[in-house]
Scaffold this active site. Structure first.
Site, PDB file in Angstrom:
ATOM      1  N   HIS A 157       0.925  -1.346  -0.295  1.00  0.00           N
ATOM      2  CA  HIS A 157       0.230   0.099   0.068  1.00  0.00           C
ATOM      3  C   HIS A 157       0.822   1.277  -0.058  1.00  0.00           C
ATOM      4  O   HIS A 157       0.483   2.231   0.509  1.00  0.00           O
ATOM      5  CB  HIS A 157      -0.878   0.041   1.212  1.00  0.00           C
ATOM      6  CG  HIS A 157      -1.831  -1.305   1.648  1.00  0.00           C
ATOM      7  ND1 HIS A 157      -3.069  -1.608   0.906  1.00  0.00           N
ATOM      8  CD2 HIS A 157      -1.405  -2.489   2.341  1.00  0.00           C
ATOM      9  CE1 HIS A 157      -3.169  -2.568   1.331  1.00  0.00           C
ATOM     10  NE2 HIS A 157      -2.385  -3.340   2.013  1.00  0.00           N
ATOM     11  N   SER A 278      14.091  21.620 -16.098  1.00  0.00           N
ATOM     12  CA  SER A 278      12.692  22.348 -16.235  1.00  0.00           C
ATOM     13  C   SER A 278      13.215  23.764 -17.072  1.00  0.00           C
ATOM     14  O   SER A 278      14.176  24.134 -16.781  1.00  0.00           O
ATOM     15  CB  SER A 278      12.220  22.541 -14.972  1.00  0.00           C
ATOM     16  OG  SER A 278      11.492  23.752 -15.012  1.00  0.00           O
ATOM     17  N   LYS A 284      15.540  21.895 -10.696  1.00  0.00           N
ATOM     18  CA  LYS A 284      14.758  20.487 -11.232  1.00  0.00           C
ATOM     19  C   LYS A 284      15.762  19.432 -11.938  1.00  0.00           C
ATOM     20  O   LYS A 284      16.501  19.813 -12.873  1.00  0.00           O
ATOM     21  CB  LYS A 284      13.468  20.601 -12.078  1.00  0.00           C
ATOM     22  CG  LYS A 284      12.274  21.534 -11.239  1.00  0.00           C
ATOM     23  CD  LYS A 284      12.041  20.440 -10.475  1.00  0.00           C
ATOM     24  CE  LYS A 284      10.733  19.180 -10.868  1.00  0.00           C
ATOM     25  NZ  LYS A 284       9.730  19.817 -11.533  1.00  0.00           N
ATOM     26  N   GLU A 291       8.998   8.548 -17.329  1.00  0.00           N
ATOM     27  CA  GLU A 291       7.539   9.086 -17.248  1.00  0.00           C
ATOM     28  C   GLU A 291       7.086   8.724 -18.659  1.00  0.00           C
ATOM     29  O   GLU A 291       5.946   8.243 -19.068  1.00  0.00           O
ATOM     30  CB  GLU A 291       7.537  10.557 -17.183  1.00  0.00           C
ATOM     31  CG  GLU A 291       7.613  10.917 -15.721  1.00  0.00           C
ATOM     32  CD  GLU A 291       7.937  12.406 -15.337  1.00  0.00           C
ATOM     33  OE1 GLU A 291       7.191  13.099 -15.935  1.00  0.00           O
ATOM     34  OE2 GLU A 291       8.591  12.511 -14.408  1.00  0.00           O
TER      35      GLU A 291
END
Ligand code: ARG
Length: 459
Positions: A157, A278, A284, A291
């Site tokens: 979980h 970024s 970043k 992704e």
């Protein structure tokens, strides 16, 4: 636009929009080599069976080989207005050989031709994907070798659950990849039967040798039913389904890496060459590769649904709907290869931040099960031990303590069964070392697992 091969029956030229709509060369052009291979086998067989003369057979084979090398060295461009790769190559052969070229299509239809071409094409792609899968599995195997003692929290979980090692976690993916390899091997085995000689749907009256073309092209045997020969695209569905599962595995792994890269976890650090920045936030470092893999999984699943839906209502035998098989299966293949080729070096260069894993393992009471087990070993029934440990955890949370920092007096307040040796029992290193059940995370159990993996990967 050149006259269509089938122009005889028609009194008008095909409408340009219809021709563009109908044409598949923009995507089946990539099968030129396999189309030529199939045609060479067919022409050889026609010559050997005296359906065409030996001389013509040789001329056709030489002509096809010269077309192949001309396409390969770019001196021959595929004509985008051709109906498909099969028509293009046959027309080019006739351009080069005249009437002899027109004999190639004896005892054959584009329906069995395309069916053989896709199989030959997919066979090569499967071999390449298999190689990449193995490369990925070996990359992970090597990472696992280095991390049999690297403790990290295991999760259920997405909550810290019990301690494991990084090797154990990584090897879980290796087992998925081993099954993936098995699945594409199975697909290949079932796919590797030769439809050539099925003709349009009903075989042929010529005395052909289907065995010969099947042997020449390295198939296991000719397909036993000509209707099935031209109608079957099960192998595209099977392969795409295997590819969907590969993507599912890569996507789950990607999701974990995305989390591990976050400041909240910081379990790994991607090499700068495999991360992106970024446009506005200077701090970043984004895990775009993972992704994209996660994103492309949906696309490959879409290809699978395309294939299943395309087939489900088709009466036997060939229907033009089947031309839609190619873009779907090619898209799935291209994307799986692309993902694997990027994922492998990204993982090979990824830095594992052991200390952060160890620190995360030290928080979250992941040794609570071991604390309960400690009481069980002292004679208490598991359910009682579970309850007492639960109360200890609640008490620690309230006081800002951990099971390691709780004093022995406080332990004893719960039950006299607790003694000083509890600290050793809940020590994370002990907790991992003792999880040596078969398939478990202890360094010893993982070493055994590594042997199994080594064998499965033929290392
Ligand atoms: N381009 C076609 C396909 O990919 C080749 C087979 C054409 N056969 C036919 N009867 N129109 O399916």
């Amino acid at each position: 636009m050149a006259d269509m091969m089938w122009a005889g029956r028609f009194s008008k030229k095909i409408d340009k929009t219809v021709n563009d709509f109908n044409s598949s060369i923009s995507f089946d052009g990539r099968m030129y080599k396999h189309d030529i291979m199939g045609s060479i086998a067919h022409a050889t067989m026609l010559g050997d069976c005296n359906i065409i003369s030996k001389e013509d057979s040789i001329k056709i084979i030489n002509g096809l080989n010269s077309i192949l090398s001309d396409i390969e060295n770019s001196s021959l461009q595929l004509d985008p207005s051709a109906e498909d790769i099969h028509m293009f190559i046959e027309a080019e052969l006739t351009k080069r050989l005249g009437d002899v070229g027109k004999r190639l299509h004896t005892a054959r239809s584009r329906n069995d031709q395309v069916a053989v071409d896709i199989r030959l094409y997919l066979r090569d792609e499967i071999a390449e994907i298999r190689k990449l899968l193995k490369e990925l599995a070996v990359t992970l195997y090597n990472i696992a070798l280095e991390h049999t003692e690297t403790i990290m929290p295991g999760y259920t979980h997405l909550q810290r659950a019990q301690p494991i090692t990084f090797a154990h976690h990584i090897l879980a993916y290796v087992h998925m990849l081993i099954r993936d390899m098995g699945r594409i091997d199975d697909t290949e085995k079932r796919m590797n039967y030769c439809p050539l000689g099925s003709g349009a749907l009903a075989g042929t009256t010529y005395k052909t040798s289907r065995q010969q073309t099947s042997d020449l092209l390295g198939f296991t045997a000719p397909m036993a039913n000509s209707l099935d020969g031209v109608s079957d695209r099960d192998f595209c569905v099977e392969l795409c389904s295997a590819l969907s599962l590969i993507m599912t595995h890569l996507s789950r792994f990607s999701e974990e890496i995305i989390m591990w890269c976050s400041w909240e976890f910081k379990f790994v650090e991607l090499d700068d060459a495999y991360a992106t920045g970024s446009s506005i936030m200077p701090q970043k470092k984004n895990p775009d590769v993972t992704e994209l893999i996660r994103g492309k999984t949906g696309r490959v699943n879409g290809d699978l649904v395309t294939l299943l839906t395309m087939l489900k209502g088709l009466p036997l035998a060939y229907n033009k709907d089947m031309q839609e098989d190619k873009e779907a299966i090619f898209d799935a293949i291209d994307n799986v290869k692309l993902c694997l080729k990027t994922f492998i070096p990204m993982l090979a260069t990824m830095r594992v931040l052991k200390d952060n894993m160890r620190n995360a393992a030290a928080r979250g009471f992941i040794n609570a099960t071991d604390c309960a087990d400690y009481l069980v070993k002292k004679g208490m029934p598991f359910r009682d031990a579970y309850k007492i440990t639960g109360s200890l955890v609640a008490y620690c949370i309230e006081k800002g303590l951990t099971l390691e920092t709780l004093s022995i007096d406080e332990y004893k307040k719960m039950t006299e069964l607790f003694d000083n040796d509890v600290y050793d029992a809940i020590n994370l290193e002990t907790c991992v070392r003792e999880r040596k059940s078969e398939g478990g995370p202890s360094p010893d159990a993982v070493k055994y697992q590594l042997e199994i993996v080594k064998k499965a990967l033929d290392l």
